[in-house]
Enzyme design. Structure first.
Site, short mmCIF file in Angstrom:
data_model
loop_
_atom_site.label_atom_id
_atom_site.label_comp_id
_atom_site.label_asym_id
_atom_site.label_seq_id
_atom_site.Cartn_x
_atom_site.Cartn_y
_atom_site.Cartn_z
N TYR A 47 16.50 7.26 -8.61
CA TYR A 47 15.35 6.65 -7.86
C TYR A 47 16.30 6.26 -6.10
CZ TYR A 47 11.99 4.58 -4.70
OH TYR A 47 10.67 4.31 -4.08
N GLY A 76 -2.45 5.86 -3.44
CA GLY A 76 -1.43 4.78 -2.42
C GLY A 76 -1.33 5.06 -1.33
N ILE A 77 0.45 4.44 -0.75
CA ILE A 77 0.49 4.71 0.86
C ILE A 77 -0.20 5.84 1.35
CG2 ILE A 77 2.11 4.56 2.06
CD1 ILE A 77 4.25 2.86 0.39
N GLY A 78 0.20 7.03 1.09
CA GLY A 78 -0.27 8.14 1.59
C GLY A 78 -1.56 8.43 1.69
N SER A 107 13.96 4.24 0.75
CA SER A 107 12.94 2.84 0.27
C SER A 107 14.08 2.15 0.91
CB SER A 107 13.10 3.30 -1.27
OG SER A 107 12.92 1.48 -2.20
N GLY A 159 1.66 13.54 -1.24
CA GLY A 159 1.21 12.84 -1.58
C GLY A 159 0.65 11.95 -1.28
#
Length: 282
Positions: A165, A14-16, A139, A10
Site C-alpha cells: 500500500y 467513504g471520502i469519495g 497517503s 471511488g
C-alpha cells in the site's frame, strides 16, 4: 464558482462519496464512479435526494482491470464534451495478496496504475477543458518507505499489505510530480494529497475492523479544496497533507524514482507515448 464537471473515482463510499456530496452541494456536475452497479444506483439516488441535484451521473467499472479503465474513459469522453476536474480518489488495502489481470497485484493495480492510465486516457478531454485540475489521492503511509524493491513489482510475490500500500502511494506522488512538469504552461494542473487518517472501508481493512480515524467529510474537505478552491487554481506539482502544502518524503521527491515509476506505469499499461499536452486542440 461556475458549474464544473468533476469525476470522482471511488465515490460510492467513504471520502469519495463525501466529496461527491460536497461538489454537488456546490452546484457542480458530478460524475460518480463505483464498482458495484446496485450500490452505485443506491448512492446516486441517495445523493440526488440529499442535494436536490439533477447534475449527477454514474459510471461503473473495476479499476483493477485496465481494459475497463479504458472503457470508462471512452464512456466519459463519449458522453461529455468537457471535464474540469479529475479526482483520482479510488484506493484499496488488501489484507491478503490478490492478483489482477496481467499478474499485477491488486493494490498496485488500483492505487497506482489505474490513476496513471485513467489520467492518460482523459488528458485530451482535460486539455480541451483548460483550465482544469487533476487531484490524486496519496497517503502519509508513503513516508514509511525507505527504498523501492523494483524486482518485487508489479506482482509483489514478497507480500506485506502495508508495504505494498505504501509503495503504491509513493508511486502516486512520484507520478503526479512528473505529470505536473509535463503540464507546465498548459492550464492543467496536477497535485497529490493525503486526506488524513479517515474512518473508511480501507482503514477498517487495515485495522481489521477498528473504527479509528476522522469522518469521511473531514477527508473530503481536502479533496474539495484542491479541486475547486480559487486559492489552489495555479498550484502545480504540490503535495498537500491534511491542512497544508508540504514536502513529501525524499524518496518520492527523487527524480530518478519519479522517472522509474513513470516508466513502470507506461510499460505496464501500454501508455508508452504521452502526447505533448501543448499540441492538444483547444
Amino acid at each position: 464558482m461556475a458549474e464544473q464537471t468533476i469525476l470522482v473515482t471511488g465515490s460510492t463510499d467513504g471520502i469519495g462519496k463525501a466529496a461527491a456530496h460536497a461538489f454537488s452541494r456546490q452546484g457542480h456536475r458530478v460524475l460518480l464512479h463505483g464498482r458495484d452497479p446496485e450500490k452505485g444506483q443506491s448512492v446516486l439516488a441517495e445523493l440526488e435526494a440529499a442535494t436536490g441535484s439533477d447534475l449527477l451521473d454514474l459510471f461503473i467499472t473495476d479499476l483493477s482491470v485496465q481494459e475497463r479503465v479504458r472503457n470508462l474513459a471512452e464512456e466519459i469522453t463519449g458522453t461529455y464534451d468537457r471535464l474540469d476536474v479529475l479526482v483520482n480518489n479510488a484506493g484499496v488495502f488488501m489484507p491478503e495478496r490478490e492478483v489482477a489481470p496481467g499478474g499485477i497485484e491488486t493494490t498496485f493495480a488500483v492505487n497506482f496504475l489505474s490513476q496513471f492510465l485513467l489520467t492518460h486516457e482523459l488528458l485530451p478531454l482535460l486539455m480541451r477543458s483548460a483550465p482544469a485540475r487533476i487531484v490524486n489521492v496519496a497517503s502519509i503511509a508513503h513516508r514509511s518507505v525507505g527504498s523501492i524493491d523494483w524486482r518485487n513489482l508489479p506482482g509483489f510475490p514478497n507480500y506485506d499489505p502495508y508495504d505494498v500500500y505504501a509503495v503504491s502511494k509513493v508511486g502516486v506522488i512520484a507520478f503526479t510530480a512528473q505529470l505536473a512538469r509535463m503540464l507546465e504552461g498548459t492550464g492543467v494542473t496536477a497535485n497529490s494529497l493525503h486526506p488524513g487518517v479517515i474512518n473508511t472501508k480501507l482503514l477498517r481493512a487495515y485495522t481489521r475492523g477498528g473504527n479509528e480515524g476522522g469522518s469521511p467529510e473531514h477527508g473530503a474537505e481536502v479533496e474539495t479544496y484542491l479541486a475547486t478552491s480559487p486559492d489552489t487554481g495555479t498550484m502545480n506539482g504540490g503535495y498537500f497533507e491534511e491542512t497544508r502544502w508540504t514536502q513529501p518524503s525524499s524518496l518520492a521527491l527523487d527524480q530518478a524514482v519519479q522517472e522509474r515509476f513513470w516508466e513502470t506505469g507506461s510499460s505496464l499499461t501500454g501508455a508508452v507515448q504521452w502526447a505533448d499536452p501543448k499540441a492538444y486542440p483547444r
